[in-house]
Design an enzyme around this catalytic site. Structure first.
Site, mmCIF file in Angstrom:
data_model
loop_
_atom_site.group_PDB
_atom_site.id
_atom_site.type_symbol
_atom_site.label_atom_id
_atom_site.label_comp_id
_atom_site.label_asym_id
_atom_site.label_seq_id
_atom_site.Cartn_x
_atom_site.Cartn_y
_atom_site.Cartn_z
ATOM 1 N N GLN A 104 -60.065 57.366 0.177
ATOM 2 C CA GLN A 104 -60.800 58.593 0.503
ATOM 3 C C GLN A 104 -61.704 58.975 -0.665
ATOM 4 O OE1 GLN A 104 -57.924 61.590 2.535
ATOM 5 N NE2 GLN A 104 -56.601 60.119 1.522
ATOM 6 N N VAL B 6 -64.711 58.709 -3.536
ATOM 7 C CA VAL B 6 -66.109 58.262 -3.505
ATOM 8 C C VAL B 6 -66.571 57.739 -4.867
ATOM 9 C CG1 VAL B 6 -66.739 59.832 -1.620
ATOM 10 C CG2 VAL B 6 -67.006 60.601 -3.995
ATOM 11 N N HIS C 48 -65.046 57.818 2.941
ATOM 12 C CA HIS C 48 -65.923 58.968 2.685
ATOM 13 C C HIS C 48 -67.198 58.555 1.962
ATOM 14 C CE1 HIS C 48 -62.169 61.773 3.012
ATOM 15 N NE2 HIS C 48 -62.709 61.536 4.177
ATOM 16 N N CYS D 60 -82.319 56.534 1.887
ATOM 17 C CA CYS D 60 -83.389 57.418 2.367
ATOM 18 C C CYS D 60 -82.836 58.442 3.354
ATOM 19 C CB CYS D 60 -84.469 56.568 3.031
ATOM 20 S SG CYS D 60 -85.782 57.547 3.762
ATOM 21 N N CYS E 215 -85.239 55.383 6.672
ATOM 22 C CA CYS E 215 -86.194 54.269 6.794
ATOM 23 C C CYS E 215 -85.542 52.940 6.421
ATOM 24 C CB CYS E 215 -87.438 54.517 5.945
ATOM 25 S SG CYS E 215 -87.218 54.153 4.191
ATOM 26 N N SER F 272 -52.327 63.796 -0.228
ATOM 27 C CA SER F 272 -51.386 64.731 0.388
ATOM 28 C C SER F 272 -51.250 64.478 1.883
ATOM 29 C CB SER F 272 -51.849 66.163 0.145
ATOM 30 O OG SER F 272 -53.168 66.305 0.624
HETATM 31 ZN ZN LIG Z 1 -87.558 56.146 3.149
#
Ligand SMILES: [Zn+2]
Length: 245
Positions: free
Chosen positions: A98, A100, A116, A124, A128, A188
């Protein structure tokens, strides 16, 4: 209890790992709530949402840059190294996290499912297709812009109100259904739908080895071994890497 856990690790054919914030915290990874800075008057929801990013890109990116800079000196603790060792030993040990912060990858682990997302990359905001590592070069200009279409970039973490990445979640649940042993470390087990992953493993008959200094939402029964200690202390013991680390 420790001996039973060691035996289960040795016998396991389809082990699986599930980690949360406690794993990172042991390495000194900080969480940020209302500390000094431009972002001080903004709520976590504003700093972590698409609407916040669109209306205050400079403030939001200033916050992420600060988080990245604060993580620069953080290195994976002995528990991560032990998991990396077990991954090589078993040849098959997916890690669902979980977190990052990318510490599992930094420790040399492969097959890491970041449910996550990751704060180490950006893409972007207008979709794109451009994406990049968040190097200091990219973060020189706040907010960073997409070099291909000129939109602002977004961090590749799941933002407030966004769904979790479907493919990663689906694979996580599939792995939970077929694993025979799951390590639940530093979480938890309260945040859904992620919390459903260990409960799915339990429903399908897997044994859980839970490592957490504090009580969690997991039940107390013969299929849950709860070790109330830090991951950095206990994982090297369980995997026999204690002497080397
Ligand atoms: Zn872009």
């Amino acid at each position: 209890m420790i001996n039973r856990a060691i035996e289960l690790v040795r016998k396991s054919i389809e082990p699986l790992v599930f980690t949360g914030a406690g794993m990172s915290r042991e390495s000194g990874m900080r969480t940020f709530r209302g500390e000094d800075g431009l972002w001080n008057e903004y709520s976590p929801e504003q700093l972590s949402s698409i609407s916040g990013l669109r209306s205050n890109p400079e403030v939001v990116w200033d916050w992420y840059r600060m988080r990245l800079m604060a993580s620069e000196g953080v290195v994976p603790h002995a528990g991560y190294e032990a998991l990396t060792y077990l991954q090589k030993e078993k040849g098959n040990l997916p890690v669902i996290t979980q977190n990052v912060d990318g510490l599992h990858r930094l420790a040399g682990q492969t097959d890491v499912l970041e449910i996550h997302g990751s704060m180490r990359t950006a893409s972007c905001l207008d979709g794109c297709g451009f994406s990049t590592e968040l190097t200091s070069e990219v973060l020189k200009n706040i907010p960073p812009f997409c070099p291909d279409c000129g939109a602002i970039l977004r961090p590749d973490i799941v933002l407030f109100g966004e769904p979790l990445p479907q493919e990663v979640i689906l694979r996580s649940y599939r792995l939970a259904e077929k694993c025979d042993l799951m390590f639940v470390i530093g979480t938890s087990v309260q945040v859904w739908p992620a919390a459903g992953i260990p409960f799915t493993a339990l429903d399908k008959g897997a044994v859980i080895i839970e490592i957490n200094p504090v009580q969690t939402e997991l039940p107390h029964n013969e299929n849950v071994i709860s070790i109330r200690r830090k991951a950095g202390e206990i994982l090297p013991l369980l995997f026999g890497t204690g002497e080397k680390i």
